[in-house]
Structures are given as C-alpha cells and as structure tokens.
Design an enzyme around this catalytic site. Structure first.
Site, PDB file in Angstrom:
ATOM      1  N   SER A  26       0.835  -1.199   0.000  1.00 16.64           N
ATOM      2  CA  SER A  26       0.000   0.000   0.000  1.00 16.64           C
ATOM      3  C   SER A  26       0.869   1.247   0.000  1.00 16.64           C
ATOM      4  CB  SER A  26      -0.899   0.012   1.248  1.00 16.64           C
ATOM      5  OG  SER A  26      -1.708  -1.145   1.306  1.00 16.64           O
ATOM      6  N   TYR A  33     -11.536   1.239  -3.185  1.00 15.68           N
ATOM      7  CA  TYR A  33     -10.113   0.912  -3.019  1.00 15.68           C
ATOM      8  C   TYR A  33      -9.952  -0.571  -2.676  1.00 15.68           C
ATOM      9  CZ  TYR A  33      -5.352   1.375  -1.068  1.00 15.68           C
ATOM     10  OH  TYR A  33      -4.016   1.233  -0.792  1.00 15.68           O
ATOM     11  N   ILE A  34     -10.767  -1.055  -1.750  1.00 20.04           N
ATOM     12  CA  ILE A  34     -10.700  -2.458  -1.338  1.00 20.04           C
ATOM     13  C   ILE A  34     -11.075  -3.385  -2.487  1.00 20.04           C
ATOM     14  CG2 ILE A  34     -11.802  -4.179   0.161  1.00 20.04           C
ATOM     15  CD1 ILE A  34     -12.070  -1.858   2.243  1.00 20.04           C
ATOM     16  N   ALA A  50     -10.723  -3.010  -5.589  1.00 23.47           N
ATOM     17  CA  ALA A  50      -9.671  -3.090  -6.604  1.00 23.47           C
ATOM     18  C   ALA A  50      -8.594  -4.091  -6.214  1.00 23.47           C
ATOM     19  CB  ALA A  50      -9.052  -1.706  -6.826  1.00 23.47           C
ATOM     20  N   TYR A  62       0.872 -11.198   3.510  1.00 24.05           N
ATOM     21  CA  TYR A  62       0.718  -9.877   4.113  1.00 24.05           C
ATOM     22  C   TYR A  62       1.162  -9.995   5.563  1.00 24.05           C
ATOM     23  CZ  TYR A  62      -1.173  -5.134   4.414  1.00 24.05           C
ATOM     24  OH  TYR A  62      -1.311  -3.778   4.556  1.00 24.05           O
TER      25      TYR A  62
END
Length: 246
Positions: A37, A178-179, A181, A202
């Site tokens: 991010s 945003y999420i 995508a 992650y």
C-alpha cells in the site's frame, strides 16, 4: 522448488499459513504475491529488500503489486483538498514504486522471476475483470462478505477520522472502491497471472480472510489460492484465524 517447515522462522520472517490447505500451497513454492500500500511505512526499502531476498529463495515467481487505483480519492476522503489529494497521491505512488524497484534490486540477482507492477496494469485482464465484478456483486448481496468489507473500511479509516466519529457515506464508498480493486488478487491470483498456485502474503490478518477461506457458498478463494501472514520475527502474533499447520 525447495520446501520449508512453516513452524519455524524463515530467515528474518515468521510464516503463518492460514490453513492446512494454505500450507500445502505454500510448500509447492510456485508463486507469492506481496501486496503493498502506498504511504505504509512498513514497506520501506530495507523491508522490501528483505522480503524479496526471502521470497526469491522460496518461490519460482514473485510479484510485488502496489495499489495505485483510487488513491487520490482516498486522500480526498481523508480530508485533503482535491488539488492536494492529487499531488499527494502522485507523490506517494512515485515513492512506493521507487522503493519497490530499489528494494528488489538490493536483494540481488533473483533465483526466480520477480516483478513490480501496479494494480492499474491489470485493468484489461479478463480474469481480474471477472473477479472484480464478483467482488462488487457480493459486496451488495452477501451479508458475511459485506460485513468483512465493512470491517476493512473501519480498519482503513479508524485512524483517519476523529475519535468517535463515524465515516461518512462518501468516505465509506471511496474506501470500498479501493478495497474492491485489491480483492481479486486474494481470490484468484493464479487465474489473473497464469501461475499454477499462489500465496498472498501480508504482515497481518485481513478481516476478510475468514470469509474467503470458509467452506460453503459465496465468494471464496480458488482452490489453488492461499493466504499467509509473513511478518518480521518478534512482532506480536495476530489474533485468531491464522493456523500453524503441523
């Protein structure tokens, strides 16, 4: 590809596959996706170099994919003016790509194939398009999935809005864009990138992980898609959901 016991710390990183199936996919070593991010201080050049070095010794292919969609809108939702949001987004995206390229370069000659790409590069990918449509559908029509998305919205926005202040509908909508995508890569990276199997890595548990890897109907990760928490040794263990496979 050499496999490793995920009950041990691998180099500077501890690996916690989400399930036993995720560990099996991990051990296959076909591909790892590391999502990045913009503006996240966790992903400095040194950390990226360490991750690249670690991944190159364990996977045949590595993709660092950074979020470059809806970033300007996110900054506007955080309170920046439109003009300032545009400048800040451009600055952050330029910086994150520079850090990624620098970090991957510092890791040395890769044993496998390592790529750095933005989400926007997949807009014409038919599998990405399909999974994005499915994400949007389930956001609207599946209660469990919608709740997981709302949890992610709160995760993104809790530090950005005032204490005790609920996000506005506009902030919520921008954050969901945003999420949405990003989510296709947590559902079917193998289909998008044409790899046999993939691990999405992650450094913390994503709120939607429980939903995507549950049994039953609804939007679920494909059978050759895995999720693992990969974090520097010594960080506090994430709560719930992550299982060390025996």
């Amino acid at each position: 590809m050499q496999t490793h016991d995920t009950n041990q710390t691998l180099g500077a990183f501890e690996v916690l596959p989400f399930s036993r199936t995720c560990q099996i996919i991990w051990e296959e070593g076909d591909h790892v996706l590391i999502g990045v991010s913009p503006g996240n201080s966790y992903f400095n050049a040194e950390r990226i170099a360490e991750l690249a070095d670690w991944a190159q010794r364990r996977f045949a292919e590595i993709d660092f994919v950074y979020a470059d969609l809806h970033v300007e809108e996110m900054f506007a939702a955080f309170g920046y003016s439109r003009e300032h949001a545009a400048r800040r987004a451009a600055k952050e995206l330029k910086a994150v790509r520079r850090r990624l390229v620098k970090g991957v370069g510092r890791a040395g000659p890769p044993e496998g194939s390592t790529r750095v790409r933005g989400l926007s590069e997949f807009g014409g990918n038919p599998v990405y398009q399909l999974q994005h449509r499915r994400v949007r559908h389930f956001m609207e029509h599946d209660d469990a999935f919608r709740k997981g998305c709302e949890d992610m919205v709160r995760y993104f926005l809790e530090a950005k809005v005032g204490d005790g202040e609920a996000p506005s509908e506009w902030q919520r909508r921008v954050c969901l864009d945003y999420i949405a995508a990003e989510l296709p890569f947590f559902v079917d990276t193998p289909g998008i990138l044409g790899v046999p199997s993939s691990v999405a890595a992650y450094h913390t548990v994503m709120p939607l992980t429980e939903v995507l890897y549950a049994r039953g109907g609804g939007l679920r990760a494909t059978r050759n898609q895995a999720y693992a928490v990969v974090r520097p040794e010594g960080l506090e263990r994430p709560e719930g959901g992550v299982a060390r496979a025996a």
